[in-house]
Structure formats: structure tokens, C-alpha cells
Design an enzyme around this catalytic site. Structure first.
Site, PDB file in Angstrom:
ATOM      1  N   ARG B  27      -2.785  11.644  21.072  1.00  0.00           N
ATOM      2  CA  ARG B  27      -2.799  10.413  21.854  1.00  0.00           C
ATOM      3  C   ARG B  27      -2.463  10.773  23.301  1.00  0.00           C
ATOM      4  O   ARG B  27      -1.734  11.738  23.547  1.00  0.00           O
ATOM      5  CB  ARG B  27      -1.753   9.430  21.312  1.00  0.00           C
ATOM      6  CG  ARG B  27      -1.821   8.086  21.994  1.00  0.00           C
ATOM      7  CD  ARG B  27      -0.610   7.186  21.737  1.00  0.00           C
ATOM      8  NE  ARG B  27      -0.784   5.936  22.479  1.00  0.00           N
ATOM      9  CZ  ARG B  27       0.182   5.086  22.763  1.00  0.00           C
ATOM     10  NH1 ARG B  27       1.415   5.337  22.369  1.00  0.00           N
ATOM     11  NH2 ARG B  27      -0.068   3.984  23.453  1.00  0.00           N
ATOM     12  N   HIS B  28      -2.976   9.990  24.238  1.00  0.00           N
ATOM     13  CA  HIS B  28      -2.639  10.197  25.660  1.00  0.00           C
ATOM     14  C   HIS B  28      -1.132  10.037  25.886  1.00  0.00           C
ATOM     15  O   HIS B  28      -0.414   9.534  25.021  1.00  0.00           O
ATOM     16  CB  HIS B  28      -3.410   9.190  26.514  1.00  0.00           C
ATOM     17  CG  HIS B  28      -3.137   7.779  26.115  1.00  0.00           C
ATOM     18  ND1 HIS B  28      -1.974   7.121  26.447  1.00  0.00           N
ATOM     19  CD2 HIS B  28      -3.857   6.926  25.354  1.00  0.00           C
ATOM     20  CE1 HIS B  28      -2.007   5.909  25.935  1.00  0.00           C
ATOM     21  NE2 HIS B  28      -3.128   5.762  25.249  1.00  0.00           N
ATOM     22  N   ARG B  31       1.774   5.563  29.624  1.00  0.00           N
ATOM     23  CA  ARG B  31       0.874   4.793  30.493  1.00  0.00           C
ATOM     24  C   ARG B  31       1.510   3.464  30.874  1.00  0.00           C
ATOM     25  O   ARG B  31       2.515   3.059  30.309  1.00  0.00           O
ATOM     26  CB  ARG B  31      -0.452   4.539  29.790  1.00  0.00           C
ATOM     27  CG  ARG B  31      -0.347   3.663  28.547  1.00  0.00           C
ATOM     28  CD  ARG B  31      -1.674   2.981  28.232  1.00  0.00           C
ATOM     29  NE  ARG B  31      -1.766   2.480  26.874  1.00  0.00           N
ATOM     30  CZ  ARG B  31      -1.250   1.327  26.455  1.00  0.00           C
ATOM     31  NH1 ARG B  31      -0.533   0.581  27.273  1.00  0.00           N
ATOM     32  NH2 ARG B  31      -1.405   0.936  25.202  1.00  0.00           N
ATOM     33  N   ARG B  96      -7.107   7.523  31.186  1.00  0.00           N
ATOM     34  CA  ARG B  96      -5.833   8.103  30.717  1.00  0.00           C
ATOM     35  C   ARG B  96      -6.026   9.204  29.675  1.00  0.00           C
ATOM     36  O   ARG B  96      -5.234  10.137  29.621  1.00  0.00           O
ATOM     37  CB  ARG B  96      -4.900   7.013  30.188  1.00  0.00           C
ATOM     38  CG  ARG B  96      -5.428   6.214  29.017  1.00  0.00           C
ATOM     39  CD  ARG B  96      -4.440   5.135  28.584  1.00  0.00           C
ATOM     40  NE  ARG B  96      -4.973   4.285  27.533  1.00  0.00           N
ATOM     41  CZ  ARG B  96      -5.785   3.261  27.736  1.00  0.00           C
ATOM     42  NH1 ARG B  96      -6.182   2.946  28.953  1.00  0.00           N
ATOM     43  NH2 ARG B  96      -6.241   2.538  26.724  1.00  0.00           N
ATOM     44  N   HIS B 270      -6.452   7.895  21.202  1.00  0.00           N
ATOM     45  CA  HIS B 270      -5.525   6.771  21.346  1.00  0.00           C
ATOM     46  C   HIS B 270      -4.593   6.629  20.139  1.00  0.00           C
ATOM     47  O   HIS B 270      -4.797   7.290  19.124  1.00  0.00           O
ATOM     48  CB  HIS B 270      -6.328   5.486  21.526  1.00  0.00           C
ATOM     49  CG  HIS B 270      -7.293   5.572  22.666  1.00  0.00           C
ATOM     50  ND1 HIS B 270      -6.975   5.168  23.931  1.00  0.00           N
ATOM     51  CD2 HIS B 270      -8.558   6.069  22.737  1.00  0.00           C
ATOM     52  CE1 HIS B 270      -8.006   5.393  24.738  1.00  0.00           C
ATOM     53  NE2 HIS B 270      -8.981   5.942  24.033  1.00  0.00           N
ATOM     54  N   ASP B 271      -3.629   5.700  20.265  1.00  0.00           N
ATOM     55  CA  ASP B 271      -2.717   5.438  19.146  1.00  0.00           C
ATOM     56  C   ASP B 271      -3.484   5.039  17.879  1.00  0.00           C
ATOM     57  O   ASP B 271      -3.192   5.529  16.789  1.00  0.00           O
ATOM     58  CB  ASP B 271      -1.660   4.389  19.515  1.00  0.00           C
ATOM     59  CG  ASP B 271      -2.222   3.147  20.189  1.00  0.00           C
ATOM     60  OD1 ASP B 271      -3.469   3.019  20.266  1.00  0.00           O
ATOM     61  OD2 ASP B 271      -1.431   2.305  20.646  1.00  0.00           O
TER      62      ASP B 271
END
Lengths: 343, 406
Positions: B27-28, B31, B96, B270-271
Site C-alpha cells: 500500500r502507498h 497521505r 500517491r 491501495h489498502d
């Protein structure tokens, strides 16, 4: 008056938008040829990849753009002010990143690692098969048909005839059929890059004019925009986008960057009506400056070190206004690309 | 050799068989909120100088460190010399995730030896591949699939989820009233939860109304929302099926020693990607996957090929056992286990388009029936009228109303 003269960059103070489309930096050869004495050379990054020199060239181009446009390009990177697009190719994606490292070193609050004065900046692209803007490889049926016809045209037939001796010589020495400007272009690129890397060219190249090969390579690049329709389907897509972005009322983005190929630059310049044959070098760039939201200036640099050349668009006099620019290019701006491609 | 031993220690697995190939999904990093809620006291852009939904400096640091951590963990396996032959990275087409990938690569591949191109800058460019979000049926899964959407709608109509909706009616109303957002589902609740979470991480004082609901009351529902996208096999097939197909194909190539297989494959996402991938393997404990959380698939070999899966959701690395398999999951068994959900991107396109067609097909059938009925009525009416006309043709004069008025 001096300000308006060719090759002199006018003052930055009134800039409102900037588009920079550039060729990637130095790369390793994308292909070799049958009798290539350097066929087994290992290229550090791999075939077709950006070399270290290429990374540095791009970084320096970033520094140069920062220096030239320091009053206009924001000091800090903000995603809504800067849009970076690239071709799918690794060398272009990497070139964009390296240029950004030079253009936007982090400052103040944007420093996130004091030992590494670099910051990540997103580079976007669309797949090759869908890209009609930068790589310009999206399928266009009607274009492909016209492109095939170019090779049966009198103009190209004449070139082939005139160069028959060279073609035969190259065929004999490379060990593969060399019978078109396109094939000469690919061969010339490989020979030139090998020479750049101090790899001794094979002895047969001494009896051949590199300049003649270079001209044929440049002619090959031109074949992609041979007709007005072809210009419309290639360079026209890019010019439409630039015009649309310049016409928008929004203040942002201020800066558009496009990491592209030599062919991208030739396609755009030919569509703009540029007459001279071109073989853009590594890091060649074309800058579209918009001033006071109305006035367009185009500057072309043939490689990383070249001085800028002001590109004049026929029937759009200095100053060339956005409205006049659009009118002058009307014929080349596609209204419905897919439809016109006959897809 | 020293390196190899070190790697074995780091991996802290008793077995240190040959590592063949690795797939990493992360995941990024940290943010800003994607979108503040209407009555958010911090909805002004000035509170979020990097912009909404963007990676922060902390996020860059998290990924740089994760890159360094990956270098340490796989140092003996993955050459420090970047080569596209060894390594490939793909990201969703979002700022992101692209930036996280770049920061991660700065930690994983600081240039060494002949890759140093600027001695003053310990960084090198590495290409990150992507696909526009709405066309991405591998990683972002934002490409439209009506069939999936209708399956998800069906899920929320099941008793379990319908009950939750009923149970949460008051909570949703309370949240909607106070936030100004339309909170009507687990998903919309999770968006709000996420914004409040980020604001509290940034030490912003949350409005008074949140004190009774955030985090305790909202948390379990936010956590559950991460389980919904791949709640059952049919959903998982159309959500993570193409990604698992890609992972399995990648490893299959590695087992066959196909010339151009890559040692290392990375996905920056992502999550929901993290949750969906774990959930598909039946190994998702309900939670919100944190920033820079990472799943690692490691293909190893002793007498045969097997997979180890790890989940790093903080500094801790935990072992993941795919449901129905051992921790050392035989590769063939893993394939068999996931067979029901694995789907090629082509097949995915076909099924998702087909469902579109089916829908239109229904419309076509219904409209044909309707038109048929209309035509039938019309014909009947004409026939009746004609018969009436025949019958009455003798006394036309008397039937003219106009005569009577006149």
C-alpha cells in the site's frame, strides 16, 4: 525589437503556460544487425535502455529548464501545477524522472530526506496500443493504409532508385536486406550509438557516407507525416491537446512535460509546417510558450546542447496569437480521431 | 555466503531453501484525506499543503524505509544492480502510489558502481509501469464490471448485511447529520472513518460530535467494509482473480525456468488491494491495512516448489497461511486452491462485457415483448374498427355529430 528576434528567448515575466516535449536521453541500441561486430556487447542497462549518460543529459535538461524559466516554473512541486506524461517506453519513463530530479529538487518543507535531495514525482502514461498522443502508436486503420502507400509513391521510389548502390552495399555488408529508408534509419541509429560508445565501427563503414545514411534516416522519419491526413492523425492530436490546454480558463496546470521519441518531435514539427529534414538528437526538445494567455512562441532544440531555434508557423505572424495559431493549423486538428481513422 | 546466512536469519524461517522468485504488493505511504466531509472543520485546502489524497513527506519516508528493508531482506537474492530483466514494478495510475513506488525504489536500488550517474545524487530513475485507472483490470480494478456490481448488490441484500444496515440505521443517521455527508453504507462510513483517522494522526482536534462514535463505534464497521469486496468466491474471482492469475503465471514461469522470468515483481497499490488479496486467500483478519503494509509471496524450492506468504503491517512480519494449505504451501496445491477464483484478464473482459450484453439482452427481450404487444393491440383495434365500419356503413349520415350540432 531584439526581444522578438529569432533565437532569443523573450523575458519570462508574462509566461502563463509552458509545454515541453522532449526526446529521451542517450539510449543503448534498440536492435543490432546480422554482421554487427558488437553484437555481443553487454549494454549495462540492457538493449534500448537509457544509459548513464542519458540520465545525466536529462538531469541537465531539467536544470536548464529551471534556469531558463525560474521565474515561471514554481519552486515547489505541486501535482495540480505540473503534469508529466510519458511514452510507455522505459527510456522515456526514466528520462522523465531524471529530468524532474533536475527541475524539482526538493526545497524547504519538501525535503523529506536530507541525505537525498530528490523527491518522487508521478509520471503518467497510457499503454502503447492506446497512445495516439506521445508514442503515437495507437492503431489507426486509415493512417496505416496511407502509410503503406507512401512506399509506392514516386518520391520514395526515386529515393530508393538513387540510393540503390548504397542499399546493395549495406545489404552485402550487414548481412541483411537493406532496401528502404526505414531500414537505413534503424541501422544508422545502431551504428551511431555504437560509435558514441567508442565501439570501433566495422571497416566497411569507411567506404560509406554517414551523412548520406543520416539524411536517409531523417527522410525515413518524415515518411510518417508524408500527407496532410497523416499529419492530422499524428502531430495534429498533440497540437490539439496543447491548444485545448492553452484555451482553458483554469490557471493550473502551468507546466506540461512530455517524455517522447524522435518521431514524436518530427511528427509535431512537420505538422507545424517545418520544412527542414530532422533527425532529433538525444534530449532534443520543443517548447510551447504561452504568454498573457494569448501569444505563442515555439522553440526547438535539436539536441541537448543546441541553441534554440524559433519555429514560425506559416500564416501566424509574430506575435502568433493562440486564435491565429488554431486557425493556421485548422486543417490538421482532428475533430474525431477514431472516426477519421475509420475504426 | 555470509549474505545468504544473513538472509536466512532475517527471514527467520527455519527453512532456507532456494528462493526462486518474489512478488510484493504494498500500500502507498501516509497521505492526506481523499476528500474532506462537508462539515469538516479541516476541509480548507490550507490544512493540507500537499493537496488532497497526496503522499506526504512521512509517506515518502515510510516507503524509502520499506525499500531499504526489502533490500536488506532480499539482498542476497536480488542484485543491487537494477536490471529490467530481474525486476518489474507496476503501480495503479494514482499520484500517491506512483510516488510511493518511486520512493520505495530509491531505498531498494540506490545506484552502485557503474549505475552511479551523478556522484552527488544517490538515486537513479527506474521505470514504473501503469494503466489508466478506468481501464485497469489487473491492479486498481476500477474498470467497470456490471456483473461484479450486481453480485455486490446481491451481497448487501443477504440477511447478514441487511441486518447490519438495520442495526446501523441510527449510527448512519447520526454520522450523516453531523458530517453533512450521506452515510448509508459500510463503504461510506469507512470513507468518513478514514478522514477522521488521518486528521487525528495529524493531531487535529476532532469535532465534539465524533467523541461518542470515533473510533470505537465506527471501527468494527470500517474494518468489516474491507472484507466486503471479496466476501465470497464469485466476488473475489472478479476482483482479485486477474491479479492472482498474474502472480501464479509469474511463478509458473519461474518454476519452468522460462528464459525471461523475472526474479522480482512489485505492485504498488491501495489498502483495498491488500485486504482483497488476503481475503481471497481466506487470511484476512478484519482491519484497515495501514500505510506501506506489504504482502510478500516467496516461491521456494526444496524437493518441490512451495510458496510462503508474509504480511508486514508494521515493523512485524507475520506468516500468512492460505486457507486450506500449510504455511509452506506446495505450489501445485496453491494453484489448485485458487483455481476457482483465478481468471485471465481476457476472460474477465469477456465476462464483464457479457454481463453487459445480458443486461442489454434483457432490455431487448422486454422491449420486444412490449412492442409486440403494442403492435398486436394496434392490429386488433384496426380490425375491430374496420368491422364496425362495415357494420355501420349503411347509416353514415345519422352518425355525424356535426350534423346534429348544426
Amino acid at each position: 525589437m531584439l526581444i522578438a528576434s529569432v533565437g532569443i528567448i523573450p523575458t519570462n515575466s508574462t509566461l502563463t503556460q509552458l509545454h515541453i516535449v522532449f526526446r529521451h536521453g542517450e539510449r543503448a541500441p534498440t536492435e543490432t544487425y546480422k554482421n554487427d561486430p558488437h553484437i555481443n556487447v553487454t549494454w549495462s542497462g540492457g538493449w534500448g535502455q537509457l544509459t548513464n549518460r542519458g540520465k545525466l543529459e536529462m538531469y541537465l535538461l531539467g536544470l536548464k529548464m529551471r534556469q531558463l524559466y525560474h521565474d515561471f516554473i514554481p519552486k515547489y512541486y505541486f501535482p495540480d501545477e505540473v503534469k508529466v506524461m510519458s511514452s510507455y517506453a522505459d527510456r522515456c519513463l526514466m528520462s522523465a524522472q531524471a529530468l524532474l530530479a533536475g527541475l524539482f529538487p526538493p526545497r524547504d518543507d519538501q525535503v523529506w530526506n536530507k541525505d537525498l535531495l530528490w523527491q518522487p514525482i508521478p509520471v503518467h502514461y497510457v499503454p502503447r496500443s492506446q497512445d495516439n498522443l506521445i508514442a503515437m502508436k495507437a492503431k489507426c486503420k486509415k493512417y496505416d493504409e496511407e502509410f503503406a502507400d507512401v512506399f509506392h509513391s514516386e518520391a520514395i521510389k526515386k529515393i530508393d532508385e538513387e540510393n540503390k548502390e548504397l542499399y546493395d552495399y549495406l545489404t552485402k555488408n550487414t548481412g541483411q536486406k537493406m532496401d528502404s529508408v526505414g531500414k537505413v534509419e534503424l541501422l544508422y541509429n545502431t551504428l551511431e550509438i555504437e560509435r558514441l560508445h567508442n565501439l570501433t565501427p566495422p571497416s566497411w563503414t569507411q567506404n560509406v557516407s554517414w551523412e548520406q545514411m543520416r539524411k536517409l534516416a531523417a527522410r525515413s522519419l518524415e515518411t510518417f507525416t508524408e500527407t496532410n491526413f497523416m499529419k492530422r492523425m499524428k502531430g495534429g492530436v498533440f497540437l490539439s491537446k496543447v491548444i485545448t490546454d492553452m484555451e482553458t480558463d483554469k490557471k493550473s496546470p502551468l507546466l506540461f512535460l512530455y517524455a517522447a521519441h524522435d518521431l514524436t518531435l518530427v511528427n509535431i514539427l512537420k505538422t507545424l509546417g517545418y520544412k527542414t529534414m530532422l533527425k532529433p538528437g538525444f534530449g532534443a526538445s520543443l517548447v510551447f510558450e504561452l504568454r498573457n494567455n494569448s501569444q505563442i512562441t515555439l522553440l526547438y532544440r535539436d539536441d541537448i546542447k543546441s541553441d534554440p531555434e524559433r519555429i514560425a508557423v506559416e500564416s501566424c505572424n509574430t506575435p502568433c496569437l493562440l486564435s491565429g495559431f488554431k486557425t493556421a493549423l485548422k486543417e490538421f486538428l482532428p475533430s474525431n480521431w477514431k472516426l477519421e481513422c475509420n475504426q | 555466503m555470509v549474505r545468504l546466512v544473513l538472509v536466512c536469519v532475517l527471514i527467520s524461517v527455519s527453512l532456507c531453501d532456494d528462493l526462486i522468485s518474489v512478488v510484493v504488493i504494498y500500500r502507498h505511504g501516509d497521505r492526506t484525506p481523499i476528500q474532506p466531509y462537508p462539515r469538516d472543520p479541516y476541509r480548507n485546502a490550507s490544512f493540507w499543503p500537499v493537496g488532497f489524497g497526496q503522499l506526504t513527506n512521512l509517506g515518502k519516508q515510510q516507503h524509502f524505509r520499506l525499500g531499504q528493508w526489502l533490500r536488506q531482506r532480499y539482498g542476497g537474492f536480488l542484485s543491487p544492480h537494477y536490471s529490467e530483466k530481474d525486476f518489474s514494478i507496476r503501480s495503479t495510475d494514482v499520484d500517491r502510489t506512483l510516488m510511493s513506488a518511486e520512493a520505495n525504489l530509491a531505498g531498494l536500488y540506490p545506484p552502485k558502481a557503474d549505475q552511479v550517474w551523478d556522484p552527488a545524487l544517490p538515486w537513479q530513475p527506474i521505470p514504473i509501469h501503469t494503466t489508466p485507472e478506468l481501464e485497469d483490470n489487473l491492479l486498481s480494478m476500477k474498470k467497470n464490471c456490471p456483473k461484479y456490481n450486481s453480485l455486490l448488490t446481491q451481497l448487501f441484500k443477504t440477511e447478514f448485511f441487511a441486518n447490519i444496515s438495520r442495526q446501523n440505521r441510527d449510527l448512519y443517521a447520526y454520522l450523516s447529520k453531523n458530517s453533512g455527508a450521506n452515510i448509508t453504507s459500510l463503504e461510506t462510513l469507512e470513507y468518513l472513518y478514514n478522514t477522521l483517522y488521518i486528521e487525528s494522526l495529524n493531531k487535529f482536534v476532532l469535532p465534539q460530535w465524533t467523541s461518542g462514535v470515533y473510533p470505537e463505534k465506527m471501527a468494527p464497521w470500517a474494518h468489516l467494509s474491507f472484507a466486503t469486496q471479496c466476501y465470497n468466491r464469485d466476488l473475489a474471482r472478479l476482483k482479485t482473480g486477474p491479479l492472482f492469475n498474474e502472480i501464479i503465471e509469474h511463478f509458473r514461469n519461474a518454476t519452468k525456468k522460462i528464459e525471461n522470468f523475472r526474479k522480482f515483481l512489485v505492485f504498488s497499490a491501495h489498502d483495498v488491494t491488500i485486504a482483497n488479496v488476503l481475503n481471497t486467500m481466506g487470511a484476512f483478519e478484519y482491519h484497515c491495512p495501514p500505510y506501506a503494509s506489504t504482502i510478500m509471496f516467496e516461491l521456494r524450492r526444496n524437493s518441490s516448489f512451495y510458496l510462503n506468504v508474509f504480511y508486514k503491517n508494521s515493523s512485524q512480519v507475520q506468516k500468512i497461511t492460505p486457507k486450506g494449505c500449510d504455511f509452506n504451501c506446495d505450489f501445485d496445491e496453491f494453484i489448485a486452491l485458487l483455481k476457482p477464483i483465478v481468471i485471465t484478464r481476457k476472460q474477465w473482459d469477456l465476462e464483464c462485457q457479457l454481463s453487459n450484453f445480458e443486461r442489454y439482452n434483457h432490455i431487448f427481450v422486454y422491449s420486444s415483448i412490449a412492442i409486440g404487444f403494442l403492435v398486436f393491440t394496434l392490429v386488433l383495434w384496426v380490425i375491430i374498427a374496420w368491422f364496425k365500419h362495415l357494420k355501420n356503413s349503411g347509416n353514415d349520415y345519422t352518425r355525424l355529430a356535426i350534423d346534429e350540432v348544426a
